[in-house]
Design an enzyme around this catalytic site. Sequence first.
Site, short mmCIF file in Angstrom:
data_model
loop_
_atom_site.label_atom_id
_atom_site.label_comp_id
_atom_site.label_asym_id
_atom_site.label_seq_id
_atom_site.Cartn_x
_atom_site.Cartn_y
_atom_site.Cartn_z
CB SER A 46 -0.88 0.08 1.25
OG SER A 46 -1.37 -1.16 1.64
CB THR A 47 3.75 2.16 2.16
OG1 THR A 47 3.00 1.99 3.35
CG2 THR A 47 4.73 3.30 2.33
CE1 TYR A 135 -1.41 -4.89 4.64
CE2 TYR A 135 -0.75 -4.54 2.37
CZ TYR A 135 -1.03 -4.05 3.61
OH TYR A 135 -0.93 -2.69 3.83
CE LYS A 163 1.68 -4.83 5.26
NZ LYS A 163 1.53 -3.86 6.33
CB THR A 165 -2.64 -3.65 8.62
OG1 THR A 165 -1.32 -3.94 8.16
CG2 THR A 165 -2.75 -2.16 8.89
CD GLU A 190 -0.98 3.59 14.01
OE1 GLU A 190 0.00 3.08 13.45
OE2 GLU A 190 -1.96 4.06 13.38
O1 MN9 Z 1 0.15 -1.57 6.78
C1 MN9 Z 1 0.54 0.75 7.16
N1 MN9 Z 1 -0.64 1.11 6.50
C2 MN9 Z 1 -0.66 2.03 5.52
C3 MN9 Z 1 0.69 -0.71 7.29
O2 MN9 Z 1 0.30 2.68 5.24
C4 MN9 Z 1 -1.89 2.26 4.78
C5 MN9 Z 1 0.82 1.33 8.54
O3 MN9 Z 1 2.21 1.38 8.63
C6 MN9 Z 1 0.23 2.71 8.77
O4 MN9 Z 1 0.61 3.59 7.76
C7 MN9 Z 1 0.68 3.32 10.09
C8 MN9 Z 1 -0.02 4.65 10.37
O5 MN9 Z 1 -1.37 4.43 10.66
O6 MN9 Z 1 0.48 2.44 11.11
#
Ligand code: MN9
Length: 290
Positions: A46-47, A135, A163, A165, A190
Amino acid sequence: MNSLKGIFPALLTPFSIDGNINERSLRELLRMNLEKGADGFYVGGSTSEAFLMSMEERKRVMDIVCDEVSDRCAVIAHIGCIGTAQAIEMAKYAKSLGMDAMSSVPPFYYHFSFEQICQYYFDIVNAVDLPMVIYNFPDFSGVVLNSDNIDVFLRDPRFIGIKHTSSDFYSMERFRKARRDLLIYNGYDEMFMSGLAAGADGAIGSTFNVMAEKFVKIMSLFKKGMHTEAMAEQERANNIIQALVRVGVFAGEKAILTHLGIDFGVPRKPFTPLSEKECNDLIRVYEENR
Ligand code: MN9
């Protein structure tokens, strides 16, 4: 094989003024993060703005990353696409480069059924001999993987990790209980401390691009049982994350990297760059909490 445990920045993609991939900055980012102690990299997630890039561009990023670091650390390729055929094409490419593992979000947008989503993953692992890290990102994909529906994957050793999230740490603990050898990566930076407490082996995160050293430190303090000190570091990281979330995580991280001397440009449209004030405020918080 390189170790797949630890701190894995989910790489950003730098674009130059003309909109193309900025190879030089990407290489600089990789080197900086290795110096800061990153254990490996998650490529094309995603990033990276993968869903705003062409397949050719995504492959090009894999090329650059492998050329720069694959002899020094583990690299996981996010090969996810909405279509199975495209995902398999990306996975084959990752395999051809000798990447250590592949990863995919569930196919999204069309509200595929759970059976269709399972078929997507099994079609990929049947077609390409690379271990798969699922993911799970319900907030973005709309698909929830949890302790009630994950079994179908956990029973198959080709699915080596997840992973996660999600703030569903109960499910994370249950994944660990169900498969002791499962690689569990925390996804929300976080909440890394909570993830470690629930059994995570490490983390894949976007904000690691700008502060991998903090997460390396949190993990090492946690392992030594120094939880108060680890939590203090998490708090400093979270001050920065809070400021990043306010302005948009990818645009904010790019502004910080440019501030650190690596020209990172801006995210692709429809993402928007930071205003001057947003940028100044963010850099101030970053410097205060470094
Ligand atoms: O998957 C990231 N998600 C996105 C992991 O970037 C969309 C996280 O690293 C978040 O960016 C991060 C901030 O909320 O925890």
